[in-house]
Design a protein around this motif. Structure first.
Motif, short mmCIF file in Angstrom:
data_model
loop_
_atom_site.label_atom_id
_atom_site.label_comp_id
_atom_site.label_asym_id
_atom_site.label_seq_id
_atom_site.Cartn_x
_atom_site.Cartn_y
_atom_site.Cartn_z
N LEU A 3 0.84 -1.19 0.00
CA LEU A 3 0.00 0.00 0.00
C LEU A 3 0.87 1.25 0.00
O LEU A 3 1.81 1.37 0.80
CB LEU A 3 -0.91 0.01 1.23
N GLN A 34 -0.75 4.62 -0.49
CA GLN A 34 -1.46 5.83 -0.08
C GLN A 34 -1.05 6.21 1.34
O GLN A 34 -1.05 5.37 2.24
CB GLN A 34 -2.97 5.59 -0.14
N HIS A 44 -3.27 5.04 4.12
CA HIS A 44 -3.21 3.64 4.51
C HIS A 44 -1.93 3.31 5.25
O HIS A 44 -1.92 2.48 6.17
CB HIS A 44 -3.38 2.75 3.27
N GLU A 99 -3.60 -0.96 -4.13
CA GLU A 99 -4.59 0.08 -4.41
C GLU A 99 -4.49 0.41 -5.89
O GLU A 99 -3.47 0.93 -6.35
CB GLU A 99 -4.28 1.34 -3.60
N ASN A 149 -3.08 3.59 -7.18
CA ASN A 149 -1.65 3.86 -7.05
C ASN A 149 -0.79 2.86 -7.80
O ASN A 149 0.41 2.77 -7.55
CB ASN A 149 -1.26 3.83 -5.57
N ASP A 178 -7.35 -5.56 -6.59
CA ASP A 178 -7.63 -4.22 -6.06
C ASP A 178 -8.21 -4.33 -4.66
O ASP A 178 -9.31 -4.84 -4.46
CB ASP A 178 -8.61 -3.49 -6.98
N GLU A 194 -8.72 -1.59 -2.71
CA GLU A 194 -9.28 -0.32 -2.27
C GLU A 194 -10.71 -0.43 -1.75
O GLU A 194 -11.03 0.15 -0.71
CB GLU A 194 -9.16 0.73 -3.38
N LEU A 227 -10.46 -1.74 1.67
CA LEU A 227 -9.81 -0.80 2.59
C LEU A 227 -10.77 0.30 3.02
O LEU A 227 -10.81 0.69 4.19
CB LEU A 227 -8.57 -0.21 1.93
N TRP A 228 -11.54 0.83 2.06
CA TRP A 228 -12.54 1.84 2.42
C TRP A 228 -13.54 1.27 3.43
O TRP A 228 -13.96 1.97 4.36
CB TRP A 228 -13.27 2.33 1.17
#
Length: 373
Positions: free
Chosen positions: A36, A38, A41, A122, A125, A141, A143, A146-147
């Protein structure tokens, strides 16, 4: 004025718990490694937030081994098993190839560990810097997962959000002192920013959203306020990556008209309905429609935006109080409710916004500054 509070950091035990929740997702998706980039994160899972324009990455293997690639120096506060640093600056100049440098470090670090056939990333990214890392490897993916993980806030995250909320309350108190006929929106903006920094005790990591007078909202202008108008102050400061987002509307001058008072009461009634209604499992979409019905009683079309949204490491997270999503409230959600009414008779609108956390039995309001115009 010195800052009012001691600095906060994420709790490393909670960071490890968040890693465990990610490991459960990885097992479900048959992923052997997550990488990750971001900064949200990296901070969420390790407690380390790279500053400014510096890059970092976290790699979590299915066996629980957590590797942090950090810019320049190893952080003192991080929930990781291994830290590798890289030079993010050469002779004080920021490198434009930081991601490539991180990828090279990861490639070396992974060579001594079990191979991974499926890696979670992600997708926002995944650029060319990652191509050499994932040759002949399936990427997934992460993401959306993760959200979803980020929705339920842990106590250390709530402490960060409460600090950001405290910044907004100092901003509203300063606004009461400086708003008068003739003050410009830019001056109000500057005064409110200073008030927030005094509480944070350090530069903010975000600063929005609306600072206009006689307008539904927008960035500050070099425009002087006139008596009888209303300032819409929708404030979203970030404290160490975590956002508050709440709104008050404030009169310019001593009086308000009957239409403004009528609209204000209709908006307050919606906020009361939200506090009495929200429970785990409630449809956020249905809540929006109920608020729309209530505000349409004032005038159809006077309320034309979402009712609210989640907040955390990003200004807009789930749940979405919006007809375009079908979210349901869950324990740990931190969300805003921001009913508003707009029209020339209101000079030019009123919006009031509170922040809440969902509990087992209802909601706890995080914001406490008075709602009066």
């Amino acid at each position: 004025m010195s800052h009012l509070y001691e600095p906060l950091t994420l709790d490393l035990d909670y960071c490890r718990q968040r890693q465990q929740r990610l490991l459960a997702v990885m097992e479900r998706l048959d992923i052997q490694r997550a990488v990750l980039f971001q900064p949200e994160h990296v901070q969420y899972f390790t407690g380390f937030r790279p500053g400014g324009l510096l890059n970092a990455a976290v790699s979590l293997d299915a066996d629980g081994h957590c590797l942090l690639v950090a810019p320049n120096n190893a952080p003192e506060h991080a929930a990781v098993d291994e830290v590798v640093t890289f030079e993010a600056q050469w002779h004080c100049t920021l490198r434009q190839d930081q991601r490539e440098a991180i990828a090279a470090i990861l490639r070396t670090a992974w060579s001594g560990r079990s191979a991974a056939s499926r890696v979670g990333v992600e997708f926002a990214n995944t650029g060319r810097h990652l191509d050499p890392l994932f040759a002949d490897i399936a990427i997934v993916d992460l993401e959306p997962e993760l959200w979803d993980l980020r929705r339920a806030k842990d106590p250390d995250e709530l402490a960060m959000i409460r600090r950001a909320v405290a910044c907004t309350e100092a901003m509203y108190a300063r606004a009461r002192e400086v708003i008068e006929p003739g003050v410009t929106e830019i001056e109000v903006y500057n005064q409110l920013h200073a008030a927030a920094v005094e509480v944070a005790g350090e530069p903010l990591t975000g600063f929005g959203n609306d600072f206009q007078c006689n307008s539904p909202g927008g960035p500050p202008r070099n425009r002087a306020a006139e008596a009888g108008e209303l300032f819409v102050l929708d404030l979203g400061p970030g404290y160490r990556g975590y956002y508050a987002d709440n709104c008050r509307s404030m009169r310019v001058g001593a009086t308000i008209n009957d239409e403004q008072q009528h609209a204000w009461q209709a908006i307050v009634d919606v906020l009361q309905m939200v506090e009495e209604t929200v429970r785990p499992g409630l449809s956020a979409q249905k809540l929006f429609h109920r608020a729309q019905e209530m505000l349409d009683e004032y005038r159809t079309g006077a309320f034309f935006h979402h009712l609210g949204h989640g907040i955390g490491l990003f200004p807009h997270e789930g749940p979405h109080l919006n007809p375009h999503w079908e979210d349901t409230f869950a324990v740990g959600d931190v969300f805003t409710a921001e009913p508003g009414l707009y029209g020339p008779e209101l000079r030019a609108g009123i919006r009031l916004e509170e922040n809440y956390v969902v509990t087992e039995t209802g909601v706890e309001r995080l914001t406490g500054y008075p709602l009066e115009l």
